[in-house]
Design an enzyme around this catalytic site. Sequence first.
Site, PDB file in Angstrom:
ATOM      1  N   LYS A  29     -40.864  15.151  90.705  1.00  0.00           N
ATOM      2  CA  LYS A  29     -40.667  15.841  89.421  1.00  0.00           C
ATOM      3  C   LYS A  29     -42.018  16.305  88.854  1.00  0.00           C
ATOM      4  O   LYS A  29     -43.053  16.103  89.475  1.00  0.00           O
ATOM      5  CB  LYS A  29     -39.941  14.908  88.449  1.00  0.00           C
ATOM      6  CG  LYS A  29     -38.647  14.298  89.027  1.00  0.00           C
ATOM      7  CD  LYS A  29     -37.524  15.308  89.225  1.00  0.00           C
ATOM      8  CE  LYS A  29     -36.440  14.837  90.165  1.00  0.00           C
ATOM      9  NZ  LYS A  29     -35.486  13.870  89.666  1.00  0.00           N
TER      10      LYS A  29
HETATM   11  C1  LIG Z   1     -34.215  13.104  89.870  1.00  0.00           C
HETATM   12  C2  LIG Z   1     -32.983  13.339  89.104  1.00  0.00           C
HETATM   13  C3  LIG Z   1     -32.278  12.298  88.490  1.00  0.00           C
HETATM   14  C4  LIG Z   1     -32.574  10.854  88.723  1.00  0.00           C
HETATM   15  O1  LIG Z   1     -33.843  10.462  88.444  1.00  0.00           O
HETATM   16  P1  LIG Z   1     -34.450   9.146  89.150  1.00  0.00           P
HETATM   17  O2  LIG Z   1     -35.720   8.938  88.386  1.00  0.00           O
HETATM   18  O3  LIG Z   1     -34.692   9.495  90.584  1.00  0.00           O
HETATM   19  O4  LIG Z   1     -33.486   8.043  88.981  1.00  0.00           O
HETATM   20  C5  LIG Z   1     -31.199  12.616  87.686  1.00  0.00           C
HETATM   21  N1  LIG Z   1     -30.798  13.890  87.515  1.00  0.00           N
HETATM   22  C6  LIG Z   1     -31.433  14.920  88.125  1.00  0.00           C
HETATM   23  C7  LIG Z   1     -30.956  16.301  87.869  1.00  0.00           C
HETATM   24  C8  LIG Z   1     -32.532  14.674  88.938  1.00  0.00           C
HETATM   25  O5  LIG Z   1     -33.144  15.702  89.546  1.00  0.00           O
END
Ligand SMILES: *Cc1c(COP(=O)(O)O)cnc(C)c1O
Length: 360
Positions: free
Chosen positions: A176
């Site tokens: 991210k």
């Molecule tokens: C990455 C992601 C999540 C989950 O996040 P984590 O930190 O990996 O648990 C939830 N929703 C979306 C759209 C994501 O891209």
Amino acid sequence: MNFIPYSKQVIEDDDLSNFIETLKSDFLTTGLKVNEFEREIYEISNAKYCVSVSNGTAALHLSALALLCEGDRVLTTPNSFIATANSILYAKATPVFVDICEDGSIDLDMCEDILKKDTSIKAIFAVSFSGKILDKKRLKHLKNTYNIKILEDNAHTMGAKLTYSDISIFSFHPVKHITTGEGGAVVTNDKALYEKIKMLRNHGQDDKHQMLDLGFNYRLSDISSTLGLSQIKKLYSFIDKRQSIAKRYDKAFQNTIVKPLYSFTKTSLYHLYVVRIDFSKLDISKDEVIKKMREKKIGVQVHYKPINKQPYYKSLGYGDEETPMMDRYSKECLSIPCYPTLSEDEQQYVVNSLLEVLNA
Ligand SMILES: *Cc1c(COP(=O)(O)O)cnc(C)c1O
């Protein structure tokens, strides 16, 4: 050449030095770094409150528990990471999958059509897919007209401002915009929601250690928060770099069979750079393209296969919804590498490789 993944973190010297300082301090968790990081997050999001948590899924889980009641029906998108819809199930509520529009996000016109007819819908869990910020005016209209709760899954849009939605969540997974290893956050302007989520994060206890609800240990550590504090300073420069890459890709694919999901827009923070390719017109399948790109040391991914067609969701009776846009989209989509340290040469290599593989 090293492998080029579709996304990855950027860790620099300032991240390391702050990290070591925290490791040597008295607090590895439940110290002041957590509060400092939370303040940065609510300020950047224009929100009143922030609760940091151990990952984005935990943020969704606690938000769903705070927003929903058992049996509530919730409109959501098939085009997301599975955690978005799963969080609705965690709260013993029912996801209702709505088709997507051209830019890959939930079709809010279709949401309104459903809301007009079906008063059992209590909320929308929407995703600012790929980094394109959701239409705030539409969300405001839906919230006020139909008296529903709105959660924005902003895992792809760290830095998105909270306006009319009840809750917005972020993820700090390494792919991210910014990372804490694993990490996540909930932001809200609603004090009651803030207090409930904060309590659920810490075993359901209040400040006096009275257990009021069945909670969890979903805390973010001071170690992770320290990484978050140095990362968040670089958020806007990371976004700038991702946007420059998107601009360059858009140009490179002009007049080719590779179509950007949408043309360049500043309202996208480009967590993903998604292209669409009509494989029905080609001799090569998407799986073969993924494999051949991998042989060229390039990671390309599918974001996403429809959640409602996952085996588990099928076992619950999902999968037969009318979602023609999503069905076509998921056959055509590919995410190609996009992250701040991807060099211009690497971008050119990605473009050339993809066009070469497709013409093979
Ligand atoms: C990455 C992601 C999540 C989950 O996040 P984590 O930190 O990996 O648990 C939830 N929703 C979306 C759209 C994501 O891209």
